[in-house]
Design a protein around this motif. Sequence first.
Motif, PDB file in Angstrom:
ATOM      1  N   GLY A 272      -0.209   9.270  10.352  1.00 32.77           N
ATOM      2  CA  GLY A 272      -0.367  10.439   9.487  1.00 32.77           C
ATOM      3  C   GLY A 272      -1.377  10.194   8.387  1.00 32.77           C
ATOM      4  N   GLY A 273      -1.356   8.988   7.812  1.00 30.91           N
ATOM      5  CA  GLY A 273      -2.338   8.661   6.781  1.00 30.91           C
ATOM      6  C   GLY A 273      -3.751   8.627   7.317  1.00 30.91           C
TER       7      GLY A 273
ATOM      8  N   PHE B 213       2.713   3.138   1.257  1.00 33.72           N
ATOM      9  CA  PHE B 213       3.786   4.112   1.073  1.00 33.72           C
ATOM     10  C   PHE B 213       4.940   3.830   2.032  1.00 33.72           C
ATOM     11  CE2 PHE B 213       5.689   7.989   2.794  1.00 33.72           C
ATOM     12  CZ  PHE B 213       6.222   8.576   1.654  1.00 33.72           C
ATOM     13  N   GLY B 214       4.603   3.528   3.290  1.00 30.73           N
ATOM     14  CA  GLY B 214       5.633   3.273   4.283  1.00 30.73           C
ATOM     15  C   GLY B 214       6.468   2.060   3.960  1.00 30.73           C
ATOM     16  N   VAL B 215       5.836   0.987   3.518  1.00 32.87           N
ATOM     17  CA  VAL B 215       6.583  -0.220   3.152  1.00 32.87           C
ATOM     18  C   VAL B 215       7.535   0.069   2.002  1.00 32.87           C
ATOM     19  CG1 VAL B 215       6.368  -2.537   2.177  1.00 32.87           C
ATOM     20  CG2 VAL B 215       4.843  -1.820   4.024  1.00 32.87           C
ATOM     21  N   LEU B 216       7.064   0.797   0.997  1.00 35.45           N
ATOM     22  CA  LEU B 216       7.907   1.123  -0.151  1.00 35.45           C
ATOM     23  C   LEU B 216       9.101   1.990   0.256  1.00 35.45           C
ATOM     24  CD1 LEU B 216       5.173   1.897  -2.848  1.00 35.45           C
ATOM     25  CD2 LEU B 216       6.663  -0.107  -2.746  1.00 35.45           C
TER      26      LEU B 216
ATOM     27  N   LEU C 240      -4.335   2.752   5.173  1.00 34.63           N
ATOM     28  CA  LEU C 240      -3.932   1.685   4.254  1.00 34.63           C
ATOM     29  C   LEU C 240      -2.987   2.204   3.181  1.00 34.63           C
ATOM     30  CD1 LEU C 240      -4.175  -1.208   3.200  1.00 34.63           C
ATOM     31  CD2 LEU C 240      -6.223  -0.494   1.939  1.00 34.63           C
ATOM     32  N   LEU C 241      -3.338   3.326   2.574  1.00 36.57           N
ATOM     33  CA  LEU C 241      -2.467   3.901   1.549  1.00 36.57           C
ATOM     34  C   LEU C 241      -1.140   4.348   2.147  1.00 36.57           C
ATOM     35  CD1 LEU C 241      -5.025   5.997  -0.527  1.00 36.57           C
ATOM     36  CD2 LEU C 241      -3.879   3.890  -1.219  1.00 36.57           C
ATOM     37  N   ALA C 242      -1.189   4.918   3.343  1.00 37.45           N
ATOM     38  CA  ALA C 242       0.047   5.336   4.009  1.00 37.45           C
ATOM     39  C   ALA C 242       0.908   4.129   4.350  1.00 37.45           C
ATOM     40  CB  ALA C 242      -0.280   6.127   5.266  1.00 37.45           C
TER      41      ALA C 242
END
Length: 228
Positions: A194-195, A77-80, A72-74
């Motif tokens: 990866g996340g 990060f990916g969207v940003l 979820l956090l990755a």
Amino acid sequence: MESYALLLGSTLSAGTVLALAALGLLINEKAGIVNLGAEGMMLCAAIAGFAATVHSGSTLVGFGAGMLAGALLAGIFGVLVIWLNTNQYATGLALSLFGAGFSAFVGLGYVQAKLPELPKFAIPGLADLPVVGPALFTLHPLVYGSIALAAVMVWFLYRTRAGLVLRAVGESPSSAHALGYPVRRIRLMAVMFGGAMCGLAGAYISVVYTPLWVENMVSGRGWIALAL
């Protein structure tokens, strides 16, 4: 000799954390994305996995919760980075700082909480061998899984079409896009994988390697750390 066996076993157990996270970040970098927020994802996954194991009594649920938190956090990060074109390094460092603060805040409710006792793992026959038995054949299954995953990852990257596409997306995204591959979506999936791997590493730390959540003080700053 027994002390050497214990040292080797401890080294393999500790190295599993780095191996899982490194394998996930390897996929990130092959897709052309550098995520410096691995520490933050691992910390959030550690508290997610610890809390899930405390409430469910199942380490598998804890591993799943850790992987979900990391993915979820990755994904955020990916969207940003991929869609909004934010700086990879700055966004990764922000994620790392967020993870440290968030895990410290949430972890306050789990200080000194006890996990269910883990079963003893041993490979029948091999675990009884002198020296090498205790060192190599009484480890958590995830230790062996990380070794197998490393071999599978090498095969995937260099022996499969999907691995070739992933490397093409990272090395020459314009060419991959011209060939019709959805570069952004492939990169996002790689980042989330990866996340998830970093999340599994974080959950492994808090659930298996150091199954205790305590409050620690470092340089006058309060934070939640895992006691060795």
